[in-house]
Scaffold this active site. Structure first.
Site, mmCIF file in Angstrom:
data_model
loop_
_atom_site.group_PDB
_atom_site.id
_atom_site.type_symbol
_atom_site.label_atom_id
_atom_site.label_comp_id
_atom_site.label_asym_id
_atom_site.label_seq_id
_atom_site.Cartn_x
_atom_site.Cartn_y
_atom_site.Cartn_z
ATOM 1 N N ASN A 6 0.853 -1.195 0.000
ATOM 2 C CA ASN A 6 0.000 0.000 0.000
ATOM 3 C C ASN A 6 0.891 1.248 0.000
ATOM 4 O OD1 ASN A 6 -1.551 2.195 0.880
ATOM 5 N ND2 ASN A 6 -3.124 0.782 1.621
ATOM 6 N N ASP A 8 -0.032 4.475 -0.355
ATOM 7 C CA ASP A 8 -0.679 5.749 0.024
ATOM 8 C C ASP A 8 0.220 6.643 0.864
ATOM 9 O OD1 ASP A 8 -2.966 4.683 -1.007
ATOM 10 O OD2 ASP A 8 -3.845 4.200 0.941
ATOM 11 N N HIS A 9 0.984 5.959 1.750
ATOM 12 C CA HIS A 9 1.763 6.720 2.734
ATOM 13 C C HIS A 9 2.827 7.604 2.087
ATOM 14 C CE1 HIS A 9 -0.263 4.256 5.735
ATOM 15 N NE2 HIS A 9 -0.096 3.283 4.869
ATOM 16 N N ARG A 17 3.346 18.636 2.624
ATOM 17 C CA ARG A 17 4.003 19.853 2.146
ATOM 18 C C ARG A 17 3.251 20.495 0.979
ATOM 19 N NH1 ARG A 17 9.345 21.859 2.888
ATOM 20 N NH2 ARG A 17 9.509 21.904 5.129
ATOM 21 N N HIS A 42 -5.499 3.792 -1.999
ATOM 22 C CA HIS A 42 -6.832 4.123 -1.503
ATOM 23 C C HIS A 42 -7.188 5.524 -2.005
ATOM 24 C CE1 HIS A 42 -9.605 4.293 2.328
ATOM 25 N NE2 HIS A 42 -10.233 4.688 1.238
ATOM 26 N N ARG A 44 -9.389 8.180 -1.418
ATOM 27 C CA ARG A 44 -10.376 8.595 -0.411
ATOM 28 C C ARG A 44 -11.230 9.743 -0.925
ATOM 29 N NH1 ARG A 44 -9.532 7.230 5.183
ATOM 30 N NH2 ARG A 44 -10.999 8.912 5.549
ATOM 31 N N ARG A 48 -7.153 12.842 0.903
ATOM 32 C CA ARG A 48 -6.115 13.279 1.855
ATOM 33 C C ARG A 48 -4.714 12.810 1.449
ATOM 34 N NH1 ARG A 48 -7.344 9.898 7.298
ATOM 35 N NH2 ARG A 48 -9.266 11.063 7.190
ATOM 36 N N HIS A 49 -4.627 11.758 0.633
ATOM 37 C CA HIS A 49 -3.291 11.376 0.141
ATOM 38 C C HIS A 49 -3.305 11.151 -1.373
ATOM 39 C CE1 HIS A 49 -5.155 7.544 1.137
ATOM 40 N NE2 HIS A 49 -4.922 7.669 2.440
ATOM 41 N N GLU A 69 -8.548 0.715 -3.279
ATOM 42 C CA GLU A 69 -9.526 0.714 -2.177
ATOM 43 C C GLU A 69 -10.356 1.972 -2.280
ATOM 44 O OE1 GLU A 69 -7.007 0.931 1.176
ATOM 45 O OE2 GLU A 69 -6.199 -1.072 0.922
ATOM 46 N N THR A 100 -8.514 3.303 8.117
ATOM 47 C CA THR A 100 -9.765 2.521 8.069
ATOM 48 C C THR A 100 -9.912 1.702 9.354
ATOM 49 O OG1 THR A 100 -9.159 2.287 5.756
ATOM 50 C CG2 THR A 100 -11.134 1.131 6.470
ATOM 51 N N GLU A 150 -11.379 -9.302 2.106
ATOM 52 C CA GLU A 150 -10.138 -8.991 2.831
ATOM 53 C C GLU A 150 -10.505 -8.842 4.299
ATOM 54 O OE1 GLU A 150 -7.566 -5.971 1.210
ATOM 55 O OE2 GLU A 150 -6.630 -5.608 3.151
ATOM 56 N N HIS A 213 -4.223 -4.657 7.483
ATOM 57 C CA HIS A 213 -4.381 -3.556 8.424
ATOM 58 C C HIS A 213 -3.580 -3.797 9.698
ATOM 59 C CE1 HIS A 213 -6.274 0.265 9.451
ATOM 60 N NE2 HIS A 213 -5.972 -0.121 10.655
ATOM 61 N N GLY A 235 0.936 -1.523 4.354
ATOM 62 C CA GLY A 235 1.389 -0.189 3.985
ATOM 63 C C GLY A 235 2.292 0.452 5.009
HETATM 64 N N1 PXP Z 1 -6.008 -3.158 3.528
HETATM 65 C C1 PXP Z 1 -6.970 -2.196 3.570
HETATM 66 C C2 PXP Z 1 -8.302 -2.520 2.983
HETATM 67 C C3 PXP Z 1 -6.711 -0.924 4.116
HETATM 68 O O1 PXP Z 1 -7.682 0.016 4.162
HETATM 69 C C4 PXP Z 1 -5.421 -0.651 4.623
HETATM 70 C C5 PXP Z 1 -5.127 0.699 5.206
HETATM 71 O O2 PXP Z 1 -5.142 1.666 4.225
HETATM 72 C C6 PXP Z 1 -4.443 -1.661 4.528
HETATM 73 C C7 PXP Z 1 -4.771 -2.904 4.008
HETATM 74 C C8 PXP Z 1 -3.026 -1.429 4.977
HETATM 75 O O3 PXP Z 1 -2.994 -1.138 6.337
HETATM 76 P P1 PXP Z 1 -1.602 -0.678 7.022
HETATM 77 O O4 PXP Z 1 -1.231 0.634 6.420
HETATM 78 O O5 PXP Z 1 -1.948 -0.594 8.460
HETATM 79 O O6 PXP Z 1 -0.596 -1.743 6.688
#
Ligand code: PXP
Length: 259
Positions: A6, A8-9, A17, A42, A44, A48-49, A69, A100, A150, A213, A235
């Site tokens: 993932n 997104d981060h 920034r 994701h 959203r 936000r990201h 997602e 989430t 999932e 997650h 992620g």
């Molecule tokens: N799976 C789903 C459906 C999620 O929403 C997330 C969080 O965005 C993750 C996996 C990954 O979670 P984490 O960032 O805690 O590893």
């Protein structure tokens, strides 16, 4: 065990920034080279990201399947139908949440969910439902005719953190102090048994099972040992480690734990 990373981060850091760096698109070749199996993002509602342009570029350029997602919001589903990622994972979304927090509520009144699933299927997009691990949920997922579920592993990850340390959150620290180690160990065993039994039941129903997650380098092994779970989406922990080791190394270290 397949690994979806993932990314997104990476966009979280960029949005802090509000500039162009770092670009999640630059992660694609590194994730592939490190041997991961899927890119997860994701989109959203609050953007936000990941932004629409990120989703478009990532889906267009990724040689790995993209798992997008998103919430059931009609505006987002319109975009998704145009972008046609390999898979959509439907997740719940709340504005005030940091991440989430639980699975999708698929029981009871679910007309909008059914309509969304049909629409995505018309666009030949594979569908996964992000759900809490319960019997009712897997039976309903089967009835909704989706390919994947999932399991939300947040509860497992929280109990693991309370039992073995690595607490970053005051709420969990206070809760851990109230519970004995024996009680926490029982809770952890119970969560693992639930995930093991339900992933087996889901597979027997013909569903494919992913989980994710809160999974990290400390707690992933027990989940990776569940043979009926095919894929993990991870992620935060991978991107956090990548700050110190680089992304490729962080993914390689996670892959070692998965096998
Ligand atoms: N799976 C789903 C459906 C999620 O929403 C997330 C969080 O965005 C993750 C996996 C990954 O979670 P984490 O960032 O805690 O590893």
């Amino acid at each position: 065990m397949k690994l979806g990373v993932n990314i997104d981060h990476i966009a979280v850091l960029r949005e802090a920034r509000m500039i162009a760096d770092p670009n999640p698109l630059d992660a694609l070749s590194i994730v592939k080279r490190a041997g991961a199996d899927q890119i997860t993002i994701h989109l959203r509602e609050d953007r936000r990201h990941i932004q629409d342009i990120d989703a478009l570029n990532i889906i267009y350029h990724s040689s790995l399947p993209v798992n997008l997602e998103c919430a059931l919001a009609p505006e987002i589903i319109d975009i998704v139908c145009e972008l046609r990622p390999h898979r959509v994972t439907l997740v719940p979304e709340k504005r005030e949440e940091v991440t989430t927090e639980g699975g999708l509520n698929i029981l009871g009144e679910n007309t909008q969910l059914r309509a969304t699933i049909e629409r995505l299927q018309e666009h030949e997009i594979e569908i996964s439902l992000f759900i809490d691990p319960t019997h009712e949920n897997i039976e309903m997922a089967k009835a909704l005719n989706v390919e994947w579920i999932e399991f939300h592993t947040g509860k497992y990850a929280n109990v693991y953190a309370m039992l073995y340390g690595n607490l970053g959150n005051t709420h969990h620290t206070i809760k851990a102090l109230e519970l004995s180690r024996k009680a926490l160990k029982e809770m952890l065993d119970e969560e693992l048994t639930t995930l093991r039994v339900l992933s087996c039941d889901a597979m027997e129903l013909g569903l494919r099972v992913a989980a994710g997650h809160g999974l990290n380098y400390q707690n992933v092994k027990e989940i990776a040992d569940i043979e009926t779970i095919e894929e993990l989406n991870i992620g935060q922990s991978i991107i956090a480690r990548s700050i110190f080791t680089g992304l490729e190394q962080a993914i390689l270290e996670m892959k070692i734990l998965l096998h």
